[in-house]
Design an enzyme around this catalytic site. Sequence first.
Site, PDB file in Angstrom:
ATOM      1  CB  SER A  61     101.083  20.460  -4.235  1.00 35.90           C
ATOM      2  OG  SER A  61      99.974  21.069  -4.825  1.00 35.90           O
TER       3      SER A  61
ATOM      4  CG  HIS B   2     100.073  17.066  -8.245  1.00 33.20           C
ATOM      5  ND1 HIS B   2     101.379  17.414  -8.472  1.00 33.20           N
ATOM      6  CD2 HIS B   2      99.452  18.192  -7.811  1.00 33.20           C
ATOM      7  CE1 HIS B   2     101.539  18.705  -8.189  1.00 33.20           C
ATOM      8  NE2 HIS B   2     100.396  19.178  -7.785  1.00 33.20           N
TER       9      HIS B   2
ATOM     10  CD  GLU C 271     104.136  15.375 -10.306  1.00 34.28           C
ATOM     11  OE1 GLU C 271     105.340  15.519 -10.543  1.00 34.28           O
ATOM     12  OE2 GLU C 271     103.596  15.866  -9.295  1.00 34.28           O
TER      13      GLU C 271
ATOM     14  CG  ASN D 141     105.594  21.146  -7.046  1.00 30.84           C
ATOM     15  OD1 ASN D 141     105.696  22.041  -7.876  1.00 30.84           O
ATOM     16  ND2 ASN D 141     104.435  20.756  -6.568  1.00 30.84           N
TER      17      ASN D 141
HETATM   18  N1  LIG Z   1      96.324  25.959  -6.840  1.00 32.64           N
HETATM   19  C1  LIG Z   1      97.270  25.260  -7.439  1.00 32.64           C
HETATM   20  O1  LIG Z   1      98.048  25.771  -8.255  1.00 32.64           O
HETATM   21  C2  LIG Z   1      97.373  23.794  -7.170  1.00 32.64           C
HETATM   22  C3  LIG Z   1      97.998  22.967  -8.128  1.00 32.64           C
HETATM   23  C4  LIG Z   1      98.042  21.584  -7.896  1.00 32.64           C
HETATM   24  C5  LIG Z   1      97.534  21.080  -6.718  1.00 32.64           C
HETATM   25  N2  LIG Z   1      96.960  21.913  -5.793  1.00 32.64           N
HETATM   26  C6  LIG Z   1      96.405  21.299  -4.581  1.00 32.64           C
HETATM   27  O2  LIG Z   1      94.989  21.224  -4.733  1.00 32.64           O
HETATM   28  C7  LIG Z   1      94.357  21.339  -3.455  1.00 32.64           C
HETATM   29  C8  LIG Z   1      93.358  22.472  -3.510  1.00 32.64           C
HETATM   30  O3  LIG Z   1      94.016  23.664  -3.848  1.00 32.64           O
HETATM   31  P1  LIG Z   1      93.237  24.925  -4.429  1.00 32.64           P
HETATM   32  O4  LIG Z   1      94.279  25.864  -4.920  1.00 32.64           O
HETATM   33  O5  LIG Z   1      92.153  24.489  -5.330  1.00 32.64           O
HETATM   34  O6  LIG Z   1      92.587  25.507  -3.071  1.00 32.64           O
HETATM   35  P2  LIG Z   1      91.380  26.530  -2.922  1.00 32.64           P
HETATM   36  O7  LIG Z   1      91.566  27.183  -1.610  1.00 32.64           O
HETATM   37  O8  LIG Z   1      91.218  27.360  -4.150  1.00 32.64           O
HETATM   38  O9  LIG Z   1      90.080  25.555  -2.845  1.00 32.64           O
HETATM   39  C9  LIG Z   1      89.812  24.709  -1.777  1.00 32.64           C
HETATM   40  C10 LIG Z   1      88.316  24.539  -1.663  1.00 32.64           C
HETATM   41  O10 LIG Z   1      88.039  23.555  -0.690  1.00 32.64           O
HETATM   42  C11 LIG Z   1      86.930  23.977   0.063  1.00 32.64           C
HETATM   43  N3  LIG Z   1      86.890  23.272   1.347  1.00 32.64           N
HETATM   44  C12 LIG Z   1      87.513  23.591   2.505  1.00 32.64           C
HETATM   45  N4  LIG Z   1      87.214  22.676   3.449  1.00 32.64           N
HETATM   46  C13 LIG Z   1      86.400  21.766   2.877  1.00 32.64           C
HETATM   47  C14 LIG Z   1      85.748  20.597   3.334  1.00 32.64           C
HETATM   48  N5  LIG Z   1      85.903  20.155   4.586  1.00 32.64           N
HETATM   49  N6  LIG Z   1      84.963  19.907   2.472  1.00 32.64           N
HETATM   50  C15 LIG Z   1      84.794  20.322   1.190  1.00 32.64           C
HETATM   51  N7  LIG Z   1      85.383  21.434   0.726  1.00 32.64           N
HETATM   52  C16 LIG Z   1      86.173  22.143   1.535  1.00 32.64           C
HETATM   53  C17 LIG Z   1      87.117  25.476   0.181  1.00 32.64           C
HETATM   54  O11 LIG Z   1      85.920  26.126   0.558  1.00 32.64           O
HETATM   55  C18 LIG Z   1      87.599  25.803  -1.227  1.00 32.64           C
HETATM   56  O12 LIG Z   1      86.516  26.082  -2.090  1.00 32.64           O
HETATM   57  C19 LIG Z   1      95.483  21.524  -2.453  1.00 32.64           C
HETATM   58  O13 LIG Z   1      95.813  20.284  -1.921  1.00 32.64           O
HETATM   59  C20 LIG Z   1      96.632  22.061  -3.306  1.00 32.64           C
HETATM   60  O14 LIG Z   1      97.895  21.735  -2.770  1.00 32.64           O
HETATM   61  C21 LIG Z   1      96.859  23.248  -5.997  1.00 32.64           C
END
Ligand SMILES: NC(=O)c1ccc[n+]([C@@H]2O[C@H](COP(=O)([O-])OP(=O)(O)OC[C@H]3O[C@@H](n4cnc5c(N)ncnc54)[C@H](O)[C@@H]3O)[C@@H](O)[C@H]2O)c1
Length: 395
Positions: free
Chosen positions: A123, A144, A156, A195
């Site tokens: 993000s 994104h 995005e 954002n």
């Molecule tokens: N949640 C949102 O609303 C949202 C929206 C858009 C973008 N994002 C972006 O998406 C990304 C993930 O966010 P999320 O909310 O899904 O996080 P999350 O914490 O729900 O999921 C992350 C996952 O990655 C896994 N993980 C950690 N280390 C790892 C590794 N070395 N190898 C493989 N897997 C690994 C974790 O165990 C977890 O299951 C971030 O960069 C976040 O900024 C999030």
Amino acid sequence: MSAEKIKKAAVIGSGAMGHGIAELLAMSGIEVTMVDINDEFLAKAMEKIKWSLDKFVEKKRIRREDADSALLRIHTTTSYEQAAKDIDLAIEAVPENMDLKRKVFSTLDSFAPTHAILASNTSTLSITEMGQATKRPDKVAGMHFFNPPHSMALVEVIKGENTNQETITTLAELSKKLGKTPIIVRKDVRGFIVNRILGAVFNEAFWAYQRKEATMEGIDSSVKYTGGFPMGWFELGDFGGLDIAYEVGNILYQAYGERFKPCAEVIEPLVKEKKFGQKTGVGFYDWTKGRPRISFNLLDEYDVERSWAVAVNEAAWIIHDDAANPADIDMGMKLGTYWPSGPCEYADRTGLDVVLNKLKELYAKYNMEMYKPCPILEDYVTKGYLGKKTGRGFY
Ligand SMILES: NC(=O)c1ccc[n+]([C@@H]2O[C@H](COP(=O)([O-])OP(=O)(O)OC[C@H]3O[C@@H](n4cnc5c(N)ncnc54)[C@H](O)[C@@H]3O)[C@@H](O)[C@H]2O)c1
């Protein structure tokens, strides 16, 4: 590579975003392998995907046999090598931490075929830096998605400093194939588009509240019922998570300086107490009994034109930075946050001169950088590009 050639993908991280992205890819016919750090997380992700596909069937949005075959296309592993060895695309969705992301990109780079595109769902973080952790920075880009990926229509697509145009075109085409509308972020700017503009309107509202010019409910009531936005800014902050809003706010401040001076007094105490909003039950509002009810009676308490003024100003800065065009900015705000209009369309309708005067009035009153008009806005008004009334504005 055309998007049609993407037959096999890996999704790294199976959390909130990763499992949804894997589901989308599988629904469009792509074989997907999800990677996480242990089998338990992967099993949970598969459960969620199954539940979601069942819902699609229940709602008659897809046929049972299509849901079943999508599920069969999703595989899981904790081995990067196994996941990446013959892919055309990887989408990374691990936690928002640059060291971790760089490690993931360098590992993927070592196992994935040379033609494969490596994308990040970050993000806020730099796509360029992730690209530099690989030997193929031309094939590293941002993709994104918005939460939840299966229902939010926007993606995005972000160009890092070294990303080539072919990669961007492929990811934009792929987004369409997944049923999404891509917007192109031409520069690796922090906050990308959505954002960044949200950060501006949040800050305006937080500062107005801090200065006791309006109550929190009054701001939200005005934004919703007078402005026609789907949620008030405080409600939206709670909905998306105040921990994330706080972090994004700080990143925008680091990137753009005083224009994004955060109103720490309003948000920081809540974050310190882990009152993150909906997901923890309490934030600005109490969510324990469901969505907060915002009173209709306070709809005049806050001047929504102020939200629009800072949104238009930030849109102008994005154009000034050559990071995106007005049509993509508007599309981003309408699809990414359900705004009733994009900021550039709004300015063209209202008059760029009117918006500029509002900014000048606010700047004179508060002497804060967020109100200082972007040079592009001044320039357009000087040239007579006032919007619809003169036949030319942002459009
Ligand atoms: N949640 C949102 O609303 C949202 C929206 C858009 C973008 N994002 C972006 O998406 C990304 C993930 O966010 P999320 O909310 O899904 O996080 P999350 O914490 O729900 O999921 C992350 C996952 O990655 C896994 N993980 C950690 N280390 C790892 C590794 N070395 N190898 C493989 N897997 C690994 C974790 O165990 C977890 O299951 C971030 O960069 C976040 O900024 C999030």
